[in-house]
Design a protein around this motif. Sequence first.
Motif, PDB file in Angstrom:
ATOM      1  N   PRO A  19      30.404 -47.343   6.073  1.00  0.00           N
ATOM      2  CA  PRO A  19      30.548 -45.869   6.561  1.00  0.00           C
ATOM      3  C   PRO A  19      30.763 -45.123   5.407  1.00  0.00           C
ATOM      4  N   TYR A  20      30.207 -43.799   5.737  1.00  0.00           N
ATOM      5  CA  TYR A  20      30.432 -42.642   4.635  1.00  0.00           C
ATOM      6  C   TYR A  20      30.563 -41.496   5.386  1.00  0.00           C
ATOM      7  N   LEU A  21      30.990 -40.455   4.630  1.00  0.00           N
ATOM      8  CA  LEU A  21      31.279 -38.921   5.233  1.00  0.00           C
ATOM      9  C   LEU A  21      30.496 -38.068   4.024  1.00  0.00           C
ATOM     10  N   PRO A  22      29.331 -37.600   4.588  1.00  0.00           N
ATOM     11  CA  PRO A  22      28.519 -36.809   3.850  1.00  0.00           C
ATOM     12  C   PRO A  22      29.400 -35.377   3.405  1.00  0.00           C
ATOM     13  N   GLN A  23      28.929 -34.845   2.439  1.00  0.00           N
ATOM     14  CA  GLN A  23      29.756 -33.708   1.867  1.00  0.00           C
ATOM     15  C   GLN A  23      28.484 -32.487   1.794  1.00  0.00           C
ATOM     16  N   VAL A  24      29.461 -31.511   2.217  1.00  0.00           N
ATOM     17  CA  VAL A  24      28.349 -30.032   2.211  1.00  0.00           C
ATOM     18  C   VAL A  24      29.272 -29.184   1.331  1.00  0.00           C
ATOM     19  N   ALA A  25      28.606 -28.120   0.885  1.00  0.00           N
ATOM     20  CA  ALA A  25      29.232 -26.898   0.058  1.00  0.00           C
ATOM     21  C   ALA A  25      30.383 -26.141   1.114  1.00  0.00           C
ATOM     22  N   GLY A  26      29.912 -25.780   2.035  1.00  0.00           N
ATOM     23  CA  GLY A  26      30.548 -24.895   3.075  1.00  0.00           C
ATOM     24  C   GLY A  26      31.454 -25.776   4.046  1.00  0.00           C
ATOM     25  N   SER A  27      31.585 -25.056   5.209  1.00  0.00           N
ATOM     26  CA  SER A  27      32.429 -25.786   6.377  1.00  0.00           C
ATOM     27  C   SER A  27      31.462 -26.235   7.459  1.00  0.00           C
ATOM     28  N   LYS A  28      30.229 -25.577   7.628  1.00  0.00           N
ATOM     29  CA  LYS A  28      29.207 -26.014   8.576  1.00  0.00           C
ATOM     30  C   LYS A  28      28.063 -26.666   7.842  1.00  0.00           C
ATOM     31  N   GLY A  29      27.556 -26.728   6.684  1.00  0.00           N
ATOM     32  CA  GLY A  29      26.534 -27.032   6.157  1.00  0.00           C
ATOM     33  C   GLY A  29      25.013 -26.209   6.636  1.00  0.00           C
ATOM     34  N   THR A  30      24.092 -26.318   5.632  1.00  0.00           N
ATOM     35  CA  THR A  30      22.937 -25.581   5.741  1.00  0.00           C
ATOM     36  C   THR A  30      21.834 -26.454   6.257  1.00  0.00           C
ATOM     37  N   ALA A  31      20.675 -25.780   6.658  1.00  0.00           N
ATOM     38  CA  ALA A  31      19.540 -26.696   7.004  1.00  0.00           C
ATOM     39  C   ALA A  31      18.921 -27.736   5.930  1.00  0.00           C
ATOM     40  N   GLU A  32      19.062 -27.011   4.986  1.00  0.00           N
ATOM     41  CA  GLU A  32      18.752 -28.020   3.673  1.00  0.00           C
ATOM     42  C   GLU A  32      19.779 -29.113   3.298  1.00  0.00           C
ATOM     43  N   GLU A  33      20.825 -28.887   3.364  1.00  0.00           N
ATOM     44  CA  GLU A  33      21.894 -29.921   3.280  1.00  0.00           C
ATOM     45  C   GLU A  33      21.882 -30.873   4.350  1.00  0.00           C
ATOM     46  N   TYR A  34      21.451 -30.405   5.849  1.00  0.00           N
ATOM     47  CA  TYR A  34      21.460 -31.616   6.667  1.00  0.00           C
ATOM     48  C   TYR A  34      20.008 -32.617   6.357  1.00  0.00           C
ATOM     49  N   GLU A  35      19.161 -31.865   5.838  1.00  0.00           N
ATOM     50  CA  GLU A  35      17.739 -32.653   5.525  1.00  0.00           C
ATOM     51  C   GLU A  35      18.234 -33.616   4.551  1.00  0.00           C
ATOM     52  N   THR A  36      18.980 -33.179   3.468  1.00  0.00           N
ATOM     53  CA  THR A  36      19.372 -33.943   2.306  1.00  0.00           C
ATOM     54  C   THR A  36      20.136 -35.301   2.874  1.00  0.00           C
ATOM     55  N   ILE A  37      21.042 -34.996   3.712  1.00  0.00           N
ATOM     56  CA  ILE A  37      21.913 -35.915   4.438  1.00  0.00           C
ATOM     57  C   ILE A  37      21.168 -37.100   5.338  1.00  0.00           C
TER      58      ILE A  37
END
Length: 197
Positions: A163-181
């Motif tokens: 298991p792992y916890l994805p990291q994003v720059a802000g508190s909610k994440g962006t569409a681009e970050e979700y795509e990367t995840i």
Amino acid sequence: MRFAYSLIYWVVWPFFNLVHPCRAIGREHIPEGPVILCPNHTKLSDPLFVAFALTHRYKPMIMAKAELMEIPVLGWLLKKAGVFAVERGKSDIGAIKLALKHLKAGEKLLLFPEGTRSNDGQMGQGKTGVALLSVRTQTPILPIYIPAEKKWFGRTPVVFGEPYLPQVAGSKGTAEEYETIVNDLMARIAALEEQTK
């Protein structure tokens, strides 16, 4: 403790274990507490393989296509067992809110990140919903691999990754970050195939 889940589990398990026994690999990676269980999807039987590899100890909430819930009797039973519907191909806000609610309550959630079955056995493109759920609830993702070929009366491996916890720059994440995840998740699932050899 969802009586219906236990009832279905123990009614189906003896027969399923006879014709399609599974061999869990990496079960020790299943964390206590909430987690998003993310297998690849090639056969209708995949949810059963995951459920039986988890063992009866874990009773995940399951996100499934809405069509299943419309089948008389079966739909009712599935709902009682912790299965809830998602309308594929559209933004199903209700299903997302329900998934968020279950994760915040500490439940384990089983969903197929591809959103549908692969007809050719190859890994499909993941949907970003799983990334949104993980980021918004700070819930780890657990990649799971199931081979496309399931031999009758032969053990099919079900591989649990770490298991792992994805990291994003802000508190909610962006569409681009979700795509990367989600692209990273699908790569992690595919990499688990090595453990079946």
